[in-house]
Design a protein around this motif. Structure first.
Motif: not given
Length: 342
Positions: A238-245, A250-252
């Motif tokens: 969730d944290i990584l996806a939020r940062i990416v958005r 590009t994906p983490k």
């Protein structure tokens, strides 16, 4: 399908008690987006490419599954955002901490010698498999489990940010990725990962989490093997996806270490999202027979998305054991996309 005898790979149980390591944030954080992680630009329209070539992606995922006939591999998941590293690359990482020569090859040798060794391993994998781009990485223990309560009774030590800055400066000239690894101790994934968000917002910085040192039972790290649930892993996702958005990245990649059944629970509930690519990394040392059995038992039979394999220069070559070669590991189904050396 052949039956394999259940075998547990020996845990490294390597943790190191640090002193005088107060976390001090550096004034600046710099990194350059590499070609491998940059947003792709359409050469005609001169605009970012907003989707991937799904046919090519599918073909590559099938190739990684290496003729698996069970239907488990490749894993069904949403397509990643454009610029995803996997399955187009194979990552060769050196693991460790700059304060310790005992925690892994990353801190065992002087900088120049270590980088030369890493590039030699990258070259071996390039020669063994030219179907993907092979890239180097530093996998740095940013939060280390401890045998004493320490600050906040966390049983971990947060490394100073200046070490991350050092790794970023080493990575830039060789176009390497940097993974920040978390051993939570008595803390939790959400709190520890949140403290590293500024670094995870950099294009070439990714994350690793180690259930072995997640001591939900209250034990001292290293005395028993810890555990993480899908909820813990999803906190990181969730944290990584939020940062990416938020940062339009590009994906983490999230690397999750595993070598026992109990280290990861409820694996089917682990989220699969376009912003994050999950690597289940077969950790632990032992003979080739033991390590293959562990890979089959916990990585192959409980599919999440991508796979990794850890190699130990000393402990995998102990007695009459021999460390796996690239050619041997490429025969595995699925083929590992992430190779870590300790």
């Amino acid at each position: 399908m052949k039956k394999y005898t259940l075998a547990i790979v020996i845990s490294p149980f390597l943790f190191f008690v640090f002193t005088n390591c107060n976390q001090s944030k550096s004034n600046t954080v710099e990194a350059t987006a590499q070609d491998s992680v940059a947003i792709k630009i359409d050469p005609v329209k001169k605009k970012p490419i907003t989707s991937i070539d799904t046919a090519d992606y599918n073909r590559r995922m099938i190739a990684l599954s290496n003729k698996d006939t069970t239907g488990m591999w490749p894993v069904k998941a949403p397509y990643p955002l454009p610029g995803a590293l996997l399955p187009y690359h194979r990552i060769i990482a050196f693991y460790g901490n700059l304060y310790s020569k005992r925690m892994g090859v990353l801190g065992e040798y002087p900088k120049a010698e270590m980088i030369e060794k890493l590039q030699a391993e990258v070259a071996k994998w390039k020669a063994a498999d030219s179907s993907v781009t092979t890239i180097p990485a530093f996998h740095y223990i940013a939060v280390s489990a401890q045998g004493a309560p320490g600050a906040g009774n966390r049983y971990n030590m947060r490394m100073p940010f200046k070490q991350i800055d050092t790794l970023l400066s080493w990575a830039k000239p060789i176009d390497a990725l940097v993974f920040l690894d978390i051993q939570v101790g008595h803390s939790n994934v959400k709190d520890e990962v949140s403290l590293l968000e500024e670094y995870l917002a950099l294009p070439n910085v990714h994350l690793g989490i180690d259930p072995e040192f997640s001591m939900k039972s209250g034990h001292v790290p290293g005395k028993k093997i810890g555990t993480m649930s899908a909820d813990d892993i999803n906190d990181a996702i969730d944290i990584l996806a939020r940062i990416v958005r938020e940062k339009k990245l590009t994906p983490k990649i999230l690397v999750v270490h595993r070598f026992t059944q109990g280290m990861v629970t409820n694996y089917k509930a682990i989220k699969r999202v376009p912003e994050v690519q999950i690597v289940m990394d077969m950790d632990g040392f032992g003979s080739q027979v033991l390590k293959r059995s562990t890979y089959l038992r916990y990585i192959y039979r409980e599919p999440v998305q991508f796979t990794g394999f850890k190699l130990f220069y000393k402990n995998d070559n102990w007695n009459d054991w021999k460390m796996y070669t690239p050619e041997q590991l490429l025969k595995f189904a699925p083929q590992p996309s992430y190779i870590q050396f300790q």
